[in-house]
Design a protein around this motif. Structure first.
Motif, PDB file in Angstrom:
ATOM      1  N   GLN A 261     -14.701   4.543 -19.962  1.00  0.00           N
ATOM      2  CA  GLN A 261     -13.239   4.492 -19.954  1.00  0.00           C
ATOM      3  C   GLN A 261     -12.727   3.155 -20.479  1.00  0.00           C
ATOM      4  OE1 GLN A 261     -15.212   4.624 -17.351  1.00  0.00           O
ATOM      5  NE2 GLN A 261     -14.415   3.500 -15.569  1.00  0.00           N
ATOM      6  N   ARG A 262     -13.612   2.152 -20.525  1.00  0.00           N
ATOM      7  CA  ARG A 262     -13.218   0.823 -21.021  1.00  0.00           C
ATOM      8  C   ARG A 262     -13.755   0.559 -22.420  1.00  0.00           C
ATOM      9  NH1 ARG A 262     -14.812  -3.715 -16.886  1.00  0.00           N
ATOM     10  NH2 ARG A 262     -13.818  -4.920 -18.549  1.00  0.00           N
ATOM     11  N   THR A 263     -14.952   1.034 -22.714  1.00  0.00           N
ATOM     12  CA  THR A 263     -15.540   0.855 -24.040  1.00  0.00           C
ATOM     13  C   THR A 263     -15.907   2.227 -24.573  1.00  0.00           C
ATOM     14  OG1 THR A 263     -17.724   0.496 -23.033  1.00  0.00           O
ATOM     15  CG2 THR A 263     -16.416  -1.458 -23.557  1.00  0.00           C
ATOM     16  N   ARG A 264     -15.025   2.782 -25.363  1.00  0.00           N
ATOM     17  CA  ARG A 264     -15.186   4.148 -25.835  1.00  0.00           C
ATOM     18  C   ARG A 264     -16.086   4.210 -27.065  1.00  0.00           C
ATOM     19  NH1 ARG A 264      -8.788   4.646 -25.147  1.00  0.00           N
ATOM     20  NH2 ARG A 264      -8.708   5.388 -22.987  1.00  0.00           N
ATOM     21  N   ASN A 265     -16.914   5.248 -27.122  1.00  0.00           N
ATOM     22  CA  ASN A 265     -17.712   5.476 -28.322  1.00  0.00           C
ATOM     23  C   ASN A 265     -16.788   5.683 -29.514  1.00  0.00           C
ATOM     24  OD1 ASN A 265     -17.499   8.614 -28.875  1.00  0.00           O
ATOM     25  ND2 ASN A 265     -17.806   8.394 -26.660  1.00  0.00           N
ATOM     26  N   SER A 266     -17.301   5.428 -30.698  1.00  0.00           N
ATOM     27  CA  SER A 266     -16.440   5.421 -31.879  1.00  0.00           C
ATOM     28  C   SER A 266     -15.808   6.781 -32.154  1.00  0.00           C
ATOM     29  CB  SER A 266     -17.238   4.959 -33.102  1.00  0.00           C
ATOM     30  OG  SER A 266     -18.282   5.870 -33.417  1.00  0.00           O
TER      31      SER A 266
ATOM     32  N   ARG B 141     -23.169  -1.591 -28.112  1.00  0.00           N
ATOM     33  CA  ARG B 141     -23.070  -0.380 -27.289  1.00  0.00           C
ATOM     34  C   ARG B 141     -23.242   0.888 -28.120  1.00  0.00           C
ATOM     35  NH1 ARG B 141     -18.418  -2.944 -23.298  1.00  0.00           N
ATOM     36  NH2 ARG B 141     -19.809  -4.572 -22.540  1.00  0.00           N
ATOM     37  N   TRP B 142     -24.336   0.870 -28.896  1.00  0.00           N
ATOM     38  CA  TRP B 142     -24.754   2.032 -29.690  1.00  0.00           C
ATOM     39  C   TRP B 142     -23.800   2.278 -30.845  1.00  0.00           C
ATOM     40  CZ3 TRP B 142     -27.824   5.574 -26.044  1.00  0.00           C
ATOM     41  CH2 TRP B 142     -28.848   6.217 -26.733  1.00  0.00           C
ATOM     42  N   ASN B 143     -22.557   2.597 -30.538  1.00  0.00           N
ATOM     43  CA  ASN B 143     -21.600   2.894 -31.614  1.00  0.00           C
ATOM     44  C   ASN B 143     -20.170   2.560 -31.176  1.00  0.00           C
ATOM     45  OD1 ASN B 143     -21.016   5.168 -29.890  1.00  0.00           O
ATOM     46  ND2 ASN B 143     -22.645   6.303 -30.917  1.00  0.00           N
ATOM     47  N   TRP B 144     -20.037   1.455 -30.467  1.00  0.00           N
ATOM     48  CA  TRP B 144     -18.730   1.064 -29.939  1.00  0.00           C
ATOM     49  C   TRP B 144     -17.991   0.134 -30.898  1.00  0.00           C
ATOM     50  CZ3 TRP B 144     -18.053  -3.980 -27.183  1.00  0.00           C
ATOM     51  CH2 TRP B 144     -16.720  -4.180 -26.784  1.00  0.00           C
ATOM     52  N   ARG B 145     -18.564  -1.036 -31.163  1.00  0.00           N
ATOM     53  CA  ARG B 145     -17.873  -2.022 -31.994  1.00  0.00           C
ATOM     54  C   ARG B 145     -18.833  -2.645 -32.995  1.00  0.00           C
ATOM     55  NH1 ARG B 145     -14.628  -6.578 -28.983  1.00  0.00           N
ATOM     56  NH2 ARG B 145     -13.178  -4.832 -28.693  1.00  0.00           N
ATOM     57  N   GLN B 146     -18.426  -2.607 -34.273  1.00  0.00           N
ATOM     58  CA  GLN B 146     -19.240  -3.203 -35.325  1.00  0.00           C
ATOM     59  C   GLN B 146     -18.887  -4.675 -35.504  1.00  0.00           C
ATOM     60  OE1 GLN B 146     -18.065   0.360 -37.808  1.00  0.00           O
ATOM     61  NE2 GLN B 146     -20.011  -0.127 -38.779  1.00  0.00           N
ATOM     62  N   GLY B 147     -19.865  -5.451 -35.934  1.00  0.00           N
ATOM     63  CA  GLY B 147     -19.650  -6.864 -36.177  1.00  0.00           C
ATOM     64  C   GLY B 147     -18.962  -7.114 -37.510  1.00  0.00           C
ATOM     65  N   ARG B 148     -18.556  -8.345 -37.726  1.00  0.00           N
ATOM     66  CA  ARG B 148     -17.841  -8.699 -38.946  1.00  0.00           C
ATOM     67  C   ARG B 148     -18.792  -8.999 -40.104  1.00  0.00           C
ATOM     68  NH1 ARG B 148     -13.042 -12.850 -37.714  1.00  0.00           N
ATOM     69  NH2 ARG B 148     -12.215 -11.852 -39.582  1.00  0.00           N
ATOM     70  N   ARG B 149     -19.968  -9.524 -39.784  1.00  0.00           N
ATOM     71  CA  ARG B 149     -20.871  -9.988 -40.844  1.00  0.00           C
ATOM     72  C   ARG B 149     -21.237  -8.892 -41.830  1.00  0.00           C
ATOM     73  NH1 ARG B 149     -26.487  -9.830 -40.725  1.00  0.00           N
ATOM     74  NH2 ARG B 149     -26.405  -9.404 -38.478  1.00  0.00           N
ATOM     75  N   THR B 150     -21.516  -7.694 -41.340  1.00  0.00           N
ATOM     76  CA  THR B 150     -21.973  -6.612 -42.219  1.00  0.00           C
ATOM     77  C   THR B 150     -20.889  -5.568 -42.478  1.00  0.00           C
ATOM     78  OG1 THR B 150     -22.887  -5.451 -40.295  1.00  0.00           O
ATOM     79  CG2 THR B 150     -24.383  -6.883 -41.535  1.00  0.00           C
ATOM     80  N   ALA B 151     -19.645  -5.891 -42.145  1.00  0.00           N
ATOM     81  CA  ALA B 151     -18.568  -4.912 -42.299  1.00  0.00           C
ATOM     82  C   ALA B 151     -18.344  -4.545 -43.764  1.00  0.00           C
ATOM     83  CB  ALA B 151     -17.275  -5.470 -41.713  1.00  0.00           C
TER      84      ALA B 151
END
Length: 236
Positions: free
Chosen positions: A84-89, A175-185
């Motif tokens: 409920q706080r960190t939703r999958n993508s 978190r598997w598929n929650w938030r992507q990093g900036r470096r490889t965006a």
């Protein structure tokens, strides 16, 4: 030109992840030859289709009852995350579709639309920015993750035991598929990319491959010289 087959052959899913969810499967799609600036009309069309598809799916049920969303909420709980706080993508995009999917850049917008249309978490990363190959592991907590807070670049660290995608330089997606990093965006200048399609039961292998087929077909429209390679990784 990057060696797409070699890049995918080096990708790795740690057995500890399969121990957590034996039903987990991932399809990796590596693509080269994308022409920057192409795909605006394609992205607009796919985004409209995805928004209509989400509206239809959520007409009578809450997003948390969409089968693949529910499966990922269970997976998050298994490694200590609160869904409920960190939703999958997938859940995040389905929730946003009612007011309009985000417009980032054509390449990102295409894969976001495919994610919603096929009900599968789907991430995209700039292949040229990778250090080594992608690997899915349970974090130690020491790995760096570059992100932004209030517009400022910061380095965070995952929780110990958290499932993360990483390369040799650090975490690429938390978190598997929650938030992507900036470096490889992905950016408007990306010409080579890797896409990650995450599946749990009840999504079938056929449905997973259909999503990868659709994604690849759309990406081939982003340049006359686009080439693609694919790999499925599963517990067996």
């Amino acid at each position: 030109m990057p060696d797409l087959d070699g890049f995918l052959a080096s990708a790795y899913v740690d057995p500890a992840v399969f121990a957590l969810r034996p039903d987990y499967r991932v399809v990796l799609v590596a693509v080269d030859g994308i022409e920057p600036g192409r795909g605006v009309d394609l992205a607009d069309d796919l985004r409209a289709r995805a928004e209509a598809s989400a509206a239809d799916a959520l007409a009578d049920v809450p997003v948390t009852d969409v089968p693949h969303v529910a499966a990922w909420r269970d997976a998050y709980r298994a490694f200590g995350a609160k869904p409920q706080r960190t939703r999958n993508s997938l859940e995040s995009l389905m929730r946003r579709a009612a007011t309009g999917l985000p417009r980032v850049n054509p390449l990102t917008d295409v894969y976001n639309a495919i994610s919603v249309l096929h009900r599968v978490p789907l991430g995209g990363e700039d292949l040229a920015r990778y250090e080594g190959a992608p690997r899915l592991v349970r974090a130690t907590g020491a790995e760096p993750f570059d992100t932004a807070v209030d517009g400022e670049t910061v380095v965070e660290h995952p929780e110990p035991g958290e499932v993360v995608w990483a390369d040799e330089a650090g975490v690429t997606c938390r978190r598997w598929n929650w938030r992507q990093g900036r470096r490889t965006a992905l950016t408007g200048a990306t010409t080579a990319a890797v896409f990650i399609l995450d599946a749990l039961a009840p999504m079938t292998d056929d449905a997973l491959h259909a999503a990868a087929d659709d994604l690849t077909a759309q990406l081939r429209m982003l340049g006359p010289e686009v080439t693609a390679s694919r790999r499925l990784i599963a517990a067996d």
